[in-house]
Write a protein that holds these residues in place. Structure first.
Motif, PDB file in Angstrom:
ATOM      1  N   ASN A 641      14.226 -48.955 -10.524  1.00  0.00           N
ATOM      2  CA  ASN A 641      12.880 -49.397 -10.912  1.00  0.00           C
ATOM      3  C   ASN A 641      12.659 -50.873 -10.599  1.00  0.00           C
ATOM      4  O   ASN A 641      11.661 -51.458 -11.028  1.00  0.00           O
ATOM      5  CB  ASN A 641      12.649 -49.150 -12.406  1.00  0.00           C
ATOM      6  CG  ASN A 641      12.638 -47.670 -12.737  1.00  0.00           C
ATOM      7  OD1 ASN A 641      12.167 -46.866 -11.941  1.00  0.00           O
ATOM      8  ND2 ASN A 641      13.154 -47.328 -13.914  1.00  0.00           N
ATOM      9  N   GLN A 642      13.588 -51.505  -9.896  1.00  0.00           N
ATOM     10  CA  GLN A 642      13.485 -52.933  -9.624  1.00  0.00           C
ATOM     11  C   GLN A 642      13.192 -53.185  -8.150  1.00  0.00           C
ATOM     12  O   GLN A 642      13.687 -52.479  -7.274  1.00  0.00           O
ATOM     13  CB  GLN A 642      14.787 -53.653 -10.008  1.00  0.00           C
ATOM     14  CG  GLN A 642      15.081 -53.598 -11.511  1.00  0.00           C
ATOM     15  CD  GLN A 642      16.353 -54.369 -11.841  1.00  0.00           C
ATOM     16  OE1 GLN A 642      17.100 -54.753 -10.961  1.00  0.00           O
ATOM     17  NE2 GLN A 642      16.580 -54.573 -13.119  1.00  0.00           N
ATOM     18  N   THR A 643      12.396 -54.202  -7.902  1.00  0.00           N
ATOM     19  CA  THR A 643      12.126 -54.640  -6.537  1.00  0.00           C
ATOM     20  C   THR A 643      13.141 -55.703  -6.169  1.00  0.00           C
ATOM     21  O   THR A 643      13.211 -56.763  -6.810  1.00  0.00           O
ATOM     22  CB  THR A 643      10.701 -55.204  -6.416  1.00  0.00           C
ATOM     23  OG1 THR A 643       9.776 -54.187  -6.749  1.00  0.00           O
ATOM     24  CG2 THR A 643      10.439 -55.694  -5.005  1.00  0.00           C
ATOM     25  N   VAL A 644      13.944 -55.428  -5.149  1.00  0.00           N
ATOM     26  CA  VAL A 644      14.968 -56.378  -4.723  1.00  0.00           C
ATOM     27  C   VAL A 644      14.431 -57.251  -3.596  1.00  0.00           C
ATOM     28  O   VAL A 644      14.380 -58.479  -3.704  1.00  0.00           O
ATOM     29  CB  VAL A 644      16.245 -55.637  -4.287  1.00  0.00           C
ATOM     30  CG1 VAL A 644      17.289 -56.652  -3.808  1.00  0.00           C
ATOM     31  CG2 VAL A 644      16.803 -54.809  -5.429  1.00  0.00           C
ATOM     32  N   LEU A 645      14.024 -56.647  -2.507  1.00  0.00           N
ATOM     33  CA  LEU A 645      13.471 -57.388  -1.373  1.00  0.00           C
ATOM     34  C   LEU A 645      11.985 -57.643  -1.644  1.00  0.00           C
ATOM     35  O   LEU A 645      11.134 -56.792  -1.448  1.00  0.00           O
ATOM     36  CB  LEU A 645      13.652 -56.588  -0.084  1.00  0.00           C
ATOM     37  CG  LEU A 645      13.209 -57.264   1.216  1.00  0.00           C
ATOM     38  CD1 LEU A 645      13.908 -58.600   1.410  1.00  0.00           C
ATOM     39  CD2 LEU A 645      13.451 -56.336   2.395  1.00  0.00           C
ATOM     40  N   GLU A 646      11.671 -58.838  -2.068  1.00  0.00           N
ATOM     41  CA  GLU A 646      10.304 -59.157  -2.480  1.00  0.00           C
ATOM     42  C   GLU A 646       9.405 -59.482  -1.284  1.00  0.00           C
ATOM     43  O   GLU A 646       8.207 -59.181  -1.308  1.00  0.00           O
ATOM     44  CB  GLU A 646      10.324 -60.346  -3.442  1.00  0.00           C
ATOM     45  CG  GLU A 646      11.082 -60.073  -4.743  1.00  0.00           C
ATOM     46  CD  GLU A 646      11.151 -61.303  -5.621  1.00  0.00           C
ATOM     47  OE1 GLU A 646      10.683 -62.375  -5.167  1.00  0.00           O
ATOM     48  OE2 GLU A 646      11.664 -61.194  -6.737  1.00  0.00           O
TER      49      GLU A 646
END
Length: 666
Positions: A641-646
């Motif tokens: 549920n997390q965005t790593v590559l913004e």
């Protein structure tokens, strides 16, 4: 009937006294005299010309005389009462009937069952009970006698208390009248009140900083005789270390005079002339009065607080024995020679070896009085309002190791080489211009040098190439010229290099590969620095930060950069790099930022870049990259549920889903 008659009798006694009024006046006079004599004894005049023991002795003699007079007056009153018959005697007959021989004013006597009032107004007989009737009821007669006796006892007690109350109080202190239990309770209450007041005051004093003295030309309080006597002795000691001597010390316009007056009259420590840290405290307050008032630090002890100066904000001290071990035998030079111009202050047991006055709004020129603390090792005046140059006497701080003058408005450090033992220097963000002073060559012990954001010019590495101990070098945002020398390879201790935004030319020497401890290297905004990016960067195992943007680098990006396991930041934006993006970059798994934009890269995006699981920002815009965006790279956009590559910014001719993968194109 008896109750109303008794009331009338009281009226007769109060109005028809059988004793002359002078007896009562005499008793009252006794109390008045006692009070006045006691007052005179306790407030006896003190002769200032006599010693304390003499005045105490005189007070004691007066108190003894007053006590003796009081005793005589009480004895006289007793004698007068007896002569006037104002006493009561009691006897009891064989039949148990109590007889009263009472000569007091208004007293009554009992005769059988009758009482006679002996007041001056006449005699009143009261028939209480017929004796003949009592014979028929002996038990009742007995009870009546007991009741009459109790009533007489109560009456006599009242008379006794009334006539002796003043006598009992004579000569007794408050401690005689209060029982011990009450006294203990009172003491406990007093202690509780003191604690309840002292604790909050202590907490408040810790949270709120001491307000440093504002430097009045005259002492604020009335000087005590003791401090007046100390003034001359203190002056004699301070004159020796005051530039200009007695004339400067007594001139009300000088900071030296204000510091001297503060030491004598306002300092809560009340130092004597023999204190070993008197000189040190004086010098620090001279510095304060020259460049203050400063911005206070909330919750900290400000300069001028009534504690040892080593506890003041920004001051660090160490035992002189520890300093001696650090100076490697040079302590004798400090103790015997003093400052190089001959001024010698006493070296205290706790020496102020560090002064940190960062962001205190210290204004004006750098006070030359800093050099009076010739044993000081660290001086931090960063981010203040200092102007001009560093005064010549300050160069006499030959023991100084750290000098931070960053973010001021200074213009001259020509003789900085006089600081023979400097290790750390920051002159950044000032108004320095021109070439580095020639004396800089003497600072070959430097480990930290920051000169950024000035207007220095010239070929700086002609001076710095012989600085083998350098660890941090920051020359950014100046106008330095020349090439980067091969002597860079001799600076094997370098960990950080920032030399961008200058007028350097040429290439980065291959010898940079000898700096195995290098962690951060930045040369950006230098349009005359070009050639190929040295592949030896890939042999620097500690490298974490590499910024080479906005230069003239060409050829390909070295594949060896993929060997840098600690590299987290790589920026080669805005160069003339060409060829394909090396797939080996996928091995640099610590990368967080990868900036390759505004170059001539071509071909596809390597799928190996999908292994960069820590990547947050990837810039590829304004290149010739084409083809499809690898799914492995798109997968970096989300992890659960997390965005790593913004940020994934690519050329617009790359096939990429704008909603689920790429964030922008240009």
């Amino acid at each position: 009937m008896p109750r109303s008659s008794r009331s009338d009798g009281r009226s007769d006694r109060s109005s028809n006294s059988g004793v002359s009024p002078r007896h009562f006046v005499g008793e009252g006079s006794s109390r008045s005299i006692n009070s006045s004599t006691s007052s005179r004894a306790s407030s006896a005049p003190i002769d200032p010309s006599k010693p304390k023991w003499w005045n105490d002795k005189k007070k004691e003699e007066r108190r003894a005389a007053a006590t003796e007079r009081n005793s005589r007056l009480r004895a006289d009153n007793e004698r007068r009462k007896i002569e006037a018959g104002n006493v009561a005697n009691y006897t009891r007959t064989s039949t148990g009937v109590r007889e009263i021989q009472d000569g007091r004013v208004g007293a009554r006597e009992e005769n059988g069952g009758n009482f006679k009032d002996r007041g001056r107004g006449g005699t009143a007989d009261f028939e209480l009970l017929d004796a003949q009737n009592l014979k028929d009821d002996p038990e009742r007669a007995q009870k009546l006698q007991e009741m009459n006796g109790d009533m007489m006892d109560m009456h006599d007690d009242r008379i006794g208390r009334k006539t002796t109350a003043d006598e009992e109080l004579q000569g007794r202190s408050i401690w005689d009248l209060v029982d011990r239990g009450t006294l203990m309770v009172g003491c406990c209450l007093i202690i509780i009140v003191v604690i309840a007041i002292a604790v909050p005051v202590t907490l408040i004093s810790e949270d709120e900083p001491y307000v440093a003295p504002q430097g009045s030309d005259a002492p604020t309080g009335s000087p005590t005789r003791a401090r007046l006597m100390e003034e001359e002795a203190i002056m004699e000691r301070l004159v020796k270390i005051t530039p200009g001597g007695l004339e400067t010390l007594l001139d009300p316009k000088t900071a030296h005079h204000r510091a001297f007056q503060w030491i004598v009259y306002e300092d809560g420590m009340e130092l004597g002339a023999a204190k070993d840290h008197l000189h040190q405290r004086y010098v620090l307050m001279v510095i304060y009065f020259i460049s203050g008032p400063w911005t206070p630090v909330e919750g900290r002890l400000e300069w001028g607080s009534p504690v040892h100066e080593c506890e003041w904000e920004g001051i660090t001290c160490k035992p002189v024995e520890e300093l001696e071990s650090e100076l490697e035998g040079r302590i004798e030079e400090l103790l015997t020679v003093g400052r190089e111009d001959g001024i010698k202050i006493d070296v205290p047991q706790r020496v102020a070896n560090q002064l940190r006055l960062r962001q205190r709004l210290v204004s004006g020129e750098v006070p030359a009085e800093f050099s009076l603390l010739y044993y000081m090792q660290h001086l931090d005046l960063e981010n203040n309002k200092l102007v001009g140059g560093i005064p010549t006497p300050l160069y006499k701080l030959f023991n100084l190791q750290t000098l931070y003058l960053e973010q001021n408005e200074l213009t001259n450090v020509d003789n900085i080489g006089e600081y023979r033992h400097l290790v750390n220097v920051s002159l950044a963000k000032n108004n320095f211009q021109g070439p580095l002073p020639i004396s800089f060559k003497n600072l070959n012990r430097l480990k930290y040098l920051s000169l950024h954001t000035n207007k220095f010019t010239g070929e700086v590495f002609d001076t710095l190439k012989d600085f083998p101990s350098l660890e941090v070098l920051d020359l950014a945002y100046n106008e330095f010229e020349g090439t980067l020398p091969s002597e860079f390879g001799n600076m094997r201790n370098l960990t950080e290099v920032f030399i961008g935004h200058n007028n350097f030319r040429g290439v980065i020497p291959e010898e940079i590969g000898n700096c195995k401890n290098l962690k951060r290297f930045q040369i950006d905004g230098s349009h005359d620095i070009g050639g190929s990016i040295p592949s030896v960067f890939g042999k620097l195992p500690e490298l974490e930060f590499l910024k080479l943007d906005t230069c003239a680098f060409n050829e390909t990006l070295p594949m060896s950069l993929g060997n840098l396991q600690k590299l987290s930041f790589l920026d080669v934006n805005s160069n003339d790099l060409e060829g394909k993006i090396p797939s080996q970059l996928g091995k640099a798994t610590s990368l967080v930022t990868l900036a390759l934009a505004n170059n001539n890269f071509n071909g596809d995006i390597p799928s190996e870049l999908g292994k960069l699981t820590k990547l947050e920002k990837f810039y590829l815009q304004s290149t010739d990259i084409a083809g499809d965006m690898p799914e492995e790279v798109c997968d970096l956009r989300t992890r659960g549920n997390q965005t790593v590559l913004e940020v994934l910014w690519v050329p617009c001719n790359v096939n990429c889903d704008a909603e689920s993968c790429c964030t922008n194109c240009s």
